[in-house]
Write an enzyme that holds these catalytic residues in place. Structure first.
Site, PDB file in Angstrom:
ATOM      1  N   ASP A  70      39.084  33.221  26.028  1.00 40.31           N
ATOM      2  CA  ASP A  70      39.967  34.297  26.515  1.00 40.31           C
ATOM      3  C   ASP A  70      39.783  34.603  27.990  1.00 40.31           C
ATOM      4  OD1 ASP A  70      39.315  35.579  23.350  1.00 40.31           O
ATOM      5  OD2 ASP A  70      41.288  34.953  24.050  1.00 40.31           O
TER       6      ASP A  70
ATOM      7  N   HIS B 160      30.177  35.312  22.690  1.00 38.22           N
ATOM      8  CA  HIS B 160      30.791  34.784  21.455  1.00 38.22           C
ATOM      9  C   HIS B 160      29.764  34.855  20.329  1.00 38.22           C
ATOM     10  CE1 HIS B 160      32.943  32.065  18.745  1.00 38.22           C
ATOM     11  NE2 HIS B 160      33.995  32.295  19.510  1.00 38.22           N
TER      12      HIS B 160
END
Ligand code: SDX
Length: 429
Positions: free
Chosen positions: A363, A305
């Protein structure tokens, strides 16, 4: 008295104000940098750039903290529901019981779409990706709802916001029904937001549909987790589109288009395909090595991320929700979940992932849950878009209502050809 930042180039020195927020890093206000120094900053990917002053969502990437208007995501996901979170993101405070009932009623009575919009779907191939349909149909909302596209009118902004929030589940469910060749299902005002969405997706005219409360609660929580996330790529797209005065339907369509990318919201679909491709735990090391190989474009989808250099707090809640949904559905041995949990365990002990601070993001587990709920992988990012619409609207609203707001117009470092004269074609070699 604000702190100062000093910039020295050669024998010249300039000072810039340092502004403090309530949480997180200070910012150096460089708004006058070009005027004062004749130079731009250079920050591809905006890794060190704050394009706005926002009060909506705060992320501490190192600590793995996510706050919506100051409330920790863990508490909102456990105690609240999605429309309460929508109210909080849009208006800044948790609603009273009366405010919540009034908000729910207003959202509920905007869930139907103009009947003519159904004609839009028939123009797409049945096998069109639902995200392509979403971009087209949401963008077309500005062709149907002319009475709420004047963004200078606060009433029209409020109506457009409610229409988007209320109609996204309906439009998404219609995209899914069209994709699988089943008839559209109208919303039912007696159902809450998540239950209505499940019924519009999975009900068929041939029999009654009874909403499973565990699954409805899971979808509601998934929507809460995906609702907003500071200045991510799709939110920045919505802000930039909105800065030109474009109508909110067009701005949200731009956000949907950006979210579709596999590095962003498309990662949930890509992560499930990756887990299916790995197939069994014994093949995990091969994929871990590929993810570490700079010459291999393969990325561990659902990992890493830009901001979180710790565990994405949403991923932890997502993992718990996955177990709840599989349990409610009596799925005790999902091979994808087994691969995911083994992959996570191996990756979190691997030097490369530790050194680069790569952790599972939201996700990584969402795809397993959505597949168990009955959605095809092509619908995963559509659900992300349904949930994120409130975040996009809240951020767009904050920008439009900011009196200092101007059109976004970044500059560049130019490294192309210097000035040269045109050469007639007969003299070119
Ligand atoms: C979302 O911004 C948001 O908030 C987004 C989001 C939201 O709610 O809006 O949180 C939703 O988009 C989550 C992210 C979903 N994407 C994926 O899961 C795709 C896989 N992840 C990567 O593509 C990547 O991690 C990104 C795109 C998410 C972040 O990319 P960055 O900012 O370039 O990553 P980084 O700078 O932190 O990378 C550090 C290093 C790099 O290597 P070096 O250049 O230092 O050698 O780690 C490597 C990267 O190449 N790396 C990975 C990796 N992610 C980063 N290596 C292998 N597998 C990965 N998944």
């Amino acid at each position: 008295m604000s702190d100062k930042a000093t910039l020295t180039i050669g024998d010249e020195t300039w000072e810039f104000n340092v502004r403090k927020g309530t949480l997180g890093p200070d910012v150096i206000d460089i708004g006058a940098l070009y005027k004062d120094t004749g130079r731009f900053t250079y920050d591809p990917g905006f890794t060190s750039t704050a394009p706005c002053d926002s009060k909506i969502t705060f992320i501490d990437g190192d600590a793995g903290v996510l706050l919506y208007r100051g409330y920790p995501i863990e508490q909102l996901a456990e105690h609240g529901d999605f429309t309460e979170t929508c109210y909080l993101l849009l208006y800044g405070e948790l609603p009273t019981a009366k405010q919540k009932a009034d908000f729910d009623r207003r959202v509920t009575y905007h869930t139907m779409v103009h009947e003519q919009m159904m004609r839009f779907y028939t123009g797409f191939r049945r096998d069109a990706h639902p995200m392509a349909v979403m971009v087209g149909v949401v963008g077309a909302m500005s062709a149907f709802y002319h009475d709420s596209i004047d963004i200078s009118d606060p009433h029209q902004r409020m109506v457009a916001s409610l229409r988007l929030l209320a109609k996204m589940p309906t439009i998404a469910a219609m995209a899914y029904k069209y994709h699988i060749g089943q008839p559209f299902v109208y919303p039912l005002n007696a159902l809450d937001y998540a239950s209505n969405f499940l019924r519009m997706c999975f009900a068929v005219p041939a029999e009654d549909y009874v909403v499973n409360p565990v699954l409805a609660r899971a979808i509601d929580r998934i929507f809460i987790l995906h609702a907003d996330h500071e200045q991510n790529a799709s939110t920045s797209t919505v802000r930039l589109a909105g800065s030109s005065g474009a109508n909110p339907f067009a701005c949200i369509a731009a956000g949907i288009a950006c979210l579709w990318g596999p590095a962003h919201g498309g990662a949930n679909e890509a992560a499930l395909h990756m887990l299916a491709e790995i197939g069994t735990a014994d093949r995990i090391p091969e994929y871990i090595n590929r993810a570490k190989d700079k010459n291999d474009p393969f990325r561990l989808m659902g990992f890493g991320h830009r901001v979180y250099k710790n565990y994405d707090p949403r991923a932890k809640i997502m993992q718990q929700t996955t177990h709840e949904v599989l349990g409610a559905l009596g799925i005790n041995d999902d091979p994808l979940l087994e691969v995911a949990m083994e992959l996570e365990k191996i990756a979190l002990t691997d030097e490369y992932f530790i050194e680069k601070k790569l952790y599972p993001n939201i996700d990584f587990y969402s795809g397993i849950t959505l597949k168990a709920l009955g959605f095809p992988t092509t619908m995963f990012t559509v659900l992300f878009a349904v949930a994120r619409t409130v975040g996009w609207i809240a951020q767009w609203k904050e920008m439009v209502e900011d009196p200092s707001q101007r059109i976004g117009r970044p500059r560049q470092l130019y490294s192309g050809a210097t000035t040269r004269d045109y050469l007639p074609i007969d003299r070119r070699r």
